[in-house]
Design an enzyme around this catalytic site. Structure first.
Site, PDB file in Angstrom:
ATOM      1  CB  SER A   8      -0.897   0.006   1.243  1.00 59.66           C
ATOM      2  OG  SER A   8      -1.594   1.244   1.334  1.00 59.66           O
ATOM      3  CG  HIS A   9       0.597   4.417  -2.737  1.00 60.71           C
ATOM      4  ND1 HIS A   9       0.041   3.369  -3.434  1.00 60.71           N
ATOM      5  CD2 HIS A   9       1.341   5.123  -3.624  1.00 60.71           C
ATOM      6  CE1 HIS A   9       0.429   3.446  -4.692  1.00 60.71           C
ATOM      7  NE2 HIS A   9       1.220   4.493  -4.831  1.00 60.71           N
ATOM      8  CB  SER A  10      -0.911   4.421   3.742  1.00 59.90           C
ATOM      9  OG  SER A  10      -0.999   4.505   5.144  1.00 59.90           O
ATOM     10  CB  SER A  69       2.256   3.969  -8.666  1.00 58.07           C
ATOM     11  OG  SER A  69       1.669   4.307  -7.433  1.00 58.07           O
TER      12      SER A  69
END
Length: 129
Positions: A8-10, A69
């Site tokens: 995850s981006h987080s 991404s």
């Protein structure tokens, strides 16, 4: 048992999904690979590569991703792996929360990677209401 990597981006999101999935599948090797190496929002191919290596127990690794991404970073991480391991890693086109949970439950039964992947992808059709 198939291992699972959550990209995850987080880091908070990845860690939270891992916590939920681990409750449902305590014996599955689930590794969160959220955020960048410096703790920012984003993804990091080297962090993902390290997570794949940690998740791998010899039965394959399923990678769950949140956004496009993250897929690109996961694909880049695959390029860093040796050919044998690369052949036993799949990126699931599935919802990251539901797919991770049902995939982890399926993995906990000792299922093969192709079956864990199929189950995770099947989460695309799960209804909530």
């Amino acid at each position: 048992m198939v291992g699972i990597v959550i990209v995850s981006h987080s880091s908070k999101v990845a860690d939270g999904i891992k916590d939920i999935a681990q409750q449902m599948a305590k014996d599955v090797n689930i590794i969160a690979a959220g955020g960048t190496a410096d703790g920012e929002i984003g993804t990091d191919a080297f962090k993902i590569q390290e997570a794949i290596l940690k998740a791998n127990t010899g039965n394959g690794v399923l990678i769950m991703v949140d956004l496009g991404s993250a897929v690109l970073s996961a694909e880049t991480a695959l390029e860093f792996l040796d050919e044998e391991l690369r052949q036993n890693v799949c990126i699931a086109d599935a919802p990251i929360v539901e797919g991770t949970i049902v995939g982890a439950v399926q993995a906990s039964t000792g299922a093969m990677l192709k079956d864990v992947l199929k189950t995770a992808i099947g989460a695309c059709t799960l209804r909530k209401i």
